[in-house]
Structure formats: C-alpha cells, structure tokens
Design an enzyme around this catalytic site. Sequence first.
Site, mmCIF file in Angstrom:
data_model
loop_
_atom_site.group_PDB
_atom_site.id
_atom_site.type_symbol
_atom_site.label_atom_id
_atom_site.label_comp_id
_atom_site.label_asym_id
_atom_site.label_seq_id
_atom_site.Cartn_x
_atom_site.Cartn_y
_atom_site.Cartn_z
ATOM 1 N N ASP A 1 1.328 -9.846 2.361
ATOM 2 C CA ASP A 1 1.079 -9.501 0.962
ATOM 3 C C ASP A 1 1.788 -10.459 0.008
ATOM 4 O O ASP A 1 2.441 -10.048 -0.946
ATOM 5 C CB ASP A 1 1.496 -8.057 0.667
ATOM 6 N N SER B 42 4.164 -5.300 -9.298
ATOM 7 C CA SER B 42 3.920 -6.062 -8.067
ATOM 8 C C SER B 42 4.080 -7.553 -8.281
ATOM 9 O O SER B 42 3.535 -8.123 -9.218
ATOM 10 C CB SER B 42 2.519 -5.789 -7.543
ATOM 11 N N HIS C 52 -2.084 -8.931 -3.193
ATOM 12 C CA HIS C 52 -3.023 -7.966 -3.759
ATOM 13 C C HIS C 52 -3.157 -8.099 -5.271
ATOM 14 O O HIS C 52 -4.109 -7.589 -5.853
ATOM 15 C CB HIS C 52 -2.636 -6.529 -3.363
#
Length: 440
Positions: free
Chosen positions: A207, A285, A173
Amino acid sequence: MSDENPFAPPTPASRQEPPRAPAAMPDGAASGPGPDLPPAASPYPFTTPQAVGGPAAGPVPPPPSSPDRRRPRGLGRGSVVLVASLALLAGLVGGIGGSALMDAREDGARPADAALPEAAGGEIVERPDGSVAAIAAEALPSVVSIAVRSADGEATGSGMVLKENGYILTNNHVVAGATSSGAPVFVTFSDGHEERAKIVGATPDYDLAVLKVSETGLTPLVLGDSDAVVVGDDVLAAGSPLGLDATVTTGIVSALHRPVQAGEQSATAFIDAIQTDAAINPGNSGGPLLNAAGEVIGINSAIAQAPGSLTATGNIGLGFAIPSNQARRTAEQLIESGEATFPVIGVLLDQTYQGEGVKVASAAQGGQPPITPDGPADRAGIAPGDVILAIEGRPVSRSDELIVAIRALAPGDAVTLRVRSAGADEGRDVRVVLDEKTSG
C-alpha cells in the site's frame, strides 16, 4: 494539569504490548460522487478496520437555519424589555454613581473598575525543541495534499516530500484511481501552490506509491528507525483529514506488530502495522506519523471502524501506520525500477485450521502445491500439514500474523520458524532463507 512536555523524549521504562486490536482497511471517504472503496477483510468479529486515505470529504457546511428554531429560554422579546427595564432602574437607583458613569462614557474614558489586564505585546514566544508546536512547524512544510481528479469526482489524501528533487511518498490506495483510469494526480504544497505529478511506481502489497513532480529544492522529511519504536512513545500525525490540509494530531504508539489487511481481496496489502491513538481520519492516508524527534516512523494508512459500519466513519482511537523501515525499502525499489518485491517462504496456509499456530495446507489448492518445489520451506524441510508455531520467537496464531511478519522482512533474509510436524509432540526450529516475489 501537568506542566511536563508531552513530546519530551520518554524516560526509559518497561512497557508491555496491549492485546491485539482489529485489522484495518484502506481509508476512503469521497468528496463528490467518487466511488466507495470496498471494506477490507477482517478476522475480527467485533470490528472491521478501514483505510484512511483515498477519497476524503471536504469541510462539512453548517446546517441550514430553521425558521421555527426557538431562542434559548430567557432571551425572547419579553426578556429584552425586562432587561432594559432593569438597566433603567439601576441607572435611577445609582443616583450620583450612575450619573458619574454616564459622564465617563460621554468623555470616551473607560471606568477604572472596567479595565482588564493586558498581556505584554510584541514578544515572540519560543517553543522548546521537541514540543508539539516545534515539531509541527518543522514538518508541515514537507507535508502535501494529493488529489486524483476524474469524471467520477475527486479522491484526496496526504503525502510527504521524500527527496528534494520532487519525489513524494503516499499510499497506493490514494492514487489507485489514477493507476487504473489514467486520471491526473495533483500535489498541493504547504504554501498553496499545486503541481501535476506522475506515478513513479506503486505496490498494492505494501500500500505504498511514489510520485514525482517537476520541482527541486524541496525539504524532505527524515525517515527514522521504526525498529526502535516502543509502545508508549509520543507521536504526531500530519496530513489532510477530510480535506483540511496542514492538520496535526497527537497521541502515543498504542501497539506494535498489528497484522493489518487492507484493500480489495484481489489486491490486499499486508501490513505489520504500528498502532496509534492519534486521531486519524479519511484523508490522512499517506501522511507521516512522526516521533518526538520529528522523524517519520510510519506512513498513516488505515483506521478501525465501528462494529457494523461498512464505511470509515472517522477516528475511534485506532489508527495504523506502515513502519518507516518498510516504507524506506519499498520506496527505494519503486524509485529505482518502478516495481517492488516482497519476501515469501513458499507455502500455502490452511485457512480452515483451528488450533495452535498456523497450519501448512495438506493438499494442493487452486492448482498450487502446498509447498513450492525447491522453495524456501521445501529447502528447509517443512512438509505439508506441518504447523508453524512462531517466527523469530514470536508466537503466531493466525495466518495474517505470519504473513505480515514475513512481509516485514526482505528477500534473502534468514528467519527462524518454530515448526511442529504432524503427529509430533514437540516443535523444532527451522532456518528459512526467504525468496523474492515481484509485487503487482
């Protein structure tokens, strides 16, 4: 305050996993007019987690000065005059002592009673192995910042050096904007230099994404064994939260096997996550979660958000990481072929079922049969309407728990399911060999 080193290897002790925590979703705060990431679906009524990479806001500027801001009480102009008067009075009352003090100041000397002790200078303080400082010093040169720059703004996140010849690991993402629009991706290294990167491969199902820069001689971080992690282990998270690169935070492993769903409904990642209370914020992230040996045991991917909040508001002590064993397997596939696979058992689950275990659908849904013909479940004798009670002895009570437990395995693995057929009082153990499906 204890003198014990919080990052020393933990003393073996019995540990229990705490109650389940909320699911999570990919982080995404934006700097500039970047698009907001939609929240992830959550089965929890009390909180909705959110992912922590993606667009991250830069440092917050200081608030503008206010012309009517009042000085703290006692510091107005009248107080200055009063203090000056008192100081003058003290000089007069001091008599000879005040005169001597004035003489000392004129000579440039410091009064003996004003001198403060000084630390011995010139010595380098050694940080012991396993300390937070030692782990950070070793890891940070291999942690990078990632930016996707488009006409809509700049989406930022973190990553880590995976191989010395330029491979970088991050979250899908974080670079999803570049995948869909072709926007350029840039990697900034710890010494400040920047390189443009290409996307080698990405998978929304896990992811994860692998990037490549045209640079060699990099220092990769070591992927540890996430299966050896236990609740209570000390951990360190590294990355670029809110655009603040080279940031480290510490905490412990709060729980294991948290079923986390992250991303959009059309591209949901199912993560058998490591939960940590180390501060994780938008921009973290794709950065590493390290153990006390400096090994990567997870890839920071999501944070929980407060009840009622539609966007990630920052750390609330509930962060989630993709286990390193899963990251290793997926990254190797992406480097080899640009694609990743995941295991399946070949059943549709009844999302309306309320009761013990997880129920296999009784009828076809959306044109798909409840049991894939000649699939793993079909070959094992599982039938429509059966209830799956446990996987490898671990009870399951929600569909996402079963899905992430399956996704944490590899195609070709054999797994034992506890299954109860419709109308039966007792369950039976069923051995299922998992099939393979390509991600995307």
